[in-house]
Scaffold this motif. Structure first.
Motif, short mmCIF file in Angstrom:
data_model
loop_
_atom_site.label_atom_id
_atom_site.label_comp_id
_atom_site.label_asym_id
_atom_site.label_seq_id
_atom_site.Cartn_x
_atom_site.Cartn_y
_atom_site.Cartn_z
N CYS A 74 -1.12 5.39 10.73
CA CYS A 74 -2.27 6.00 10.04
C CYS A 74 -3.50 5.10 10.19
O CYS A 74 -3.79 4.26 9.33
N VAL A 75 -4.23 5.29 11.28
CA VAL A 75 -5.41 4.47 11.59
C VAL A 75 -6.48 5.36 12.18
O VAL A 75 -6.29 6.56 12.37
N THR A 76 -7.63 4.77 12.49
CA THR A 76 -8.68 5.51 13.17
C THR A 76 -8.30 5.71 14.63
O THR A 76 -7.46 4.99 15.18
N LYS A 77 -8.93 6.67 15.29
CA LYS A 77 -8.65 6.94 16.70
C LYS A 77 -8.97 5.72 17.57
O LYS A 77 -8.25 5.41 18.52
N ALA B 206 -10.68 0.70 2.15
CA ALA B 206 -10.73 -0.70 1.71
C ALA B 206 -10.08 -1.64 2.73
O ALA B 206 -9.95 -2.83 2.49
N GLY B 207 -9.66 -1.07 3.87
CA GLY B 207 -9.10 -1.90 4.94
C GLY B 207 -7.60 -2.09 4.87
O GLY B 207 -7.05 -2.96 5.55
N SER B 208 -6.92 -1.28 4.08
CA SER B 208 -5.47 -1.42 3.93
C SER B 208 -4.80 -0.10 4.31
O SER B 208 -5.01 0.92 3.64
N ARG B 209 -4.00 -0.09 5.35
CA ARG B 209 -3.38 1.16 5.77
C ARG B 209 -1.97 1.30 5.24
O ARG B 209 -1.23 0.33 5.10
N THR C 1 0.83 -1.21 0.00
CA THR C 1 0.00 0.00 0.00
C THR C 1 0.86 1.26 0.00
O THR C 1 0.61 2.21 -0.75
N GLY C 2 1.88 1.27 0.82
CA GLY C 2 2.78 2.41 0.85
C GLY C 2 3.51 2.60 -0.47
O GLY C 2 3.75 3.74 -0.90
N MET D 220 -1.75 11.97 -3.08
CA MET D 220 -1.30 10.98 -2.09
C MET D 220 -2.35 10.81 -1.00
O MET D 220 -2.66 9.68 -0.58
N VAL D 221 -2.90 11.92 -0.52
CA VAL D 221 -3.95 11.87 0.50
C VAL D 221 -5.13 11.06 -0.01
O VAL D 221 -5.68 10.20 0.71
N ALA D 222 -5.53 11.31 -1.24
CA ALA D 222 -6.67 10.59 -1.82
C ALA D 222 -6.39 9.09 -1.91
O ALA D 222 -7.28 8.27 -1.61
N LYS D 223 -5.17 8.72 -2.29
CA LYS D 223 -4.80 7.30 -2.38
C LYS D 223 -4.80 6.65 -1.01
O LYS D 223 -5.28 5.52 -0.83
N ILE D 224 -4.26 7.34 -0.02
CA ILE D 224 -4.22 6.80 1.35
C ILE D 224 -5.64 6.57 1.87
O ILE D 224 -5.94 5.52 2.46
N LYS D 225 -6.53 7.54 1.65
CA LYS D 225 -7.91 7.40 2.10
C LYS D 225 -8.63 6.27 1.37
O LYS D 225 -9.40 5.52 1.96
#
Length: 318
Positions: free
Chosen positions: A235-238, A227-230, A193-194, A217-222
């Motif tokens: 970079c995760v949810t709180k 899709a469940g891939s960080r 993913t990175g 890059m922000v759009a790709k990360i989001k």
């Protein structure tokens, strides 16, 4: 623990007595959703709740009175646990070739009273969100106590997609300026993913501005996160982050004369260790009875630490 007056509900709650009870309770393996107590000598809600849970689960009182009396049953049981915690842990130290201060030696953990009593300071750098739990802070301060380090910095914690894109864009810009690959610059490679996020830079660097590339890059990360891939462990949810604190400690925040010793204790507290570019080995021979840290990764400029919030009992000190 010798109390002058009662501590807890309807107690006198003298500073020294409350502090002694807090330290004593922190040596007791109390089960349930209770974090390590702040040892501040203040009789607050958390200390009161811990006293009652201790009496309910350890002392086996049907109706806990929420008070620790001098020479009472609760006080005597706390003292018995405190005495049991006085067990030595041996730390085997191996020199780190990239740290000039490292010297081969064998270190035996001494009693906490022989370590620096100066208050330990943990500072957040400008880009680090102040989200580390009290438990994580307590683990770090114990490591600092054992290695006689008075202050460390936290350079990165929970990252938003914007934070992650900023970091990865900067890595690519520096690598490009120096004529090397971004992997060489970092000293390690991101996962699939990175790599896709890095590819956004490669595909657009000739035609778009840095700000435009960052937005992509922000759009790709989001997109991948949805899709469940960080992209990064940071970079995760709180909610996910609150169950597993992930953060970086920069080498530059620890004096060069103490880096090797700090690292040796940090590794002793970790179940897994990966040196990456500094060594072919991915394991450590350091030992500690309890290992609250899941993983430590030695990166280009920092120690990357992953500390789950599941084992809320600190390693016991002699």
């Amino acid at each position: 623990m010798q109390l002058k007056q009662s501590v807890g509900r309807q107690g006198k709650n003298l500073y020294g007595d409350v502090l002694a009870v807090q330290k004593g309770l922190n040596t007791v393996p109390i089960k349930g959703p209770f974090k390590i107590l702040a040892e501040d000598g203040k009789m607050g809600k958390n200390t009161q709740l811990m006293i009652e849970e201790f009496q309910r689960t350890i002392v086996k009182m049907i109706n806990p009175d929420g008070r620790i009396d001098p020479n009472g049953r609760s006080s005597n049981i706390i003292n018995s646990y405190a005495q049991k915690s006085a067990t030595q842990h041996s730390f085997k130290y191996t020199p780190m070739p990239y740290l000039k201060a490292a010297k081969p030696t064998t270190r035996t953990q001494k009693t906490s009273t022989t370590n620096s009593s100066k208050p330990k300071s943990i500072l957040y750098r400008s880009n680090a969100k102040k989200v580390l739990s009290a438990y994580t802070m307590s683990v770090l301060k114990q490591i600092m106590q054992l290695s006689n380090v008075d202050s460390i910095d936290i350079s990165s914690t929970l990252r938003t997609p914007e934070d992650q894109a900023r970091i990865m864009l900067n890595d690519n810009l520096v690598a490009s300026k120096n004529g090397i690959s971004v992997t060489t610059h970092r000293g390690y490679s991101y996962g699939p993913t990175g790599q896709l996020v890095d590819k956004v830079y490669t595909d657009n660097k000739a035609e778009k501005t840095s700000e435009q590339i960052k937005a992509l890059m922000v759009a790709k990360i989001k997109e991948k996160l949805a899709a469940g891939s960080r992209t990064s462990r940071h970079c995760v949810t709180k909610a996910i982050y609150q169950s597993n604190n992930i953060f970086d400690i920069p080498y530059s925040s620890v004096s060069s004369s103490k880096q090797a010793e700090f690292e040796s204790i940090l590794l002793a507290y970790s179940a897994k260790f990966n040196k990456r570019k500094f060594s072919k080995g991915n394991t450590t021979s350091y030992t500690a009875v309890q290992k609250p840290i899941e993983k430590v990764i030695v990166e280009r400029s920092c120690w990357h630490v992953e500390l789950p919030q599941t084992n809320l009992q600190l390693p016991t000190l002699p």
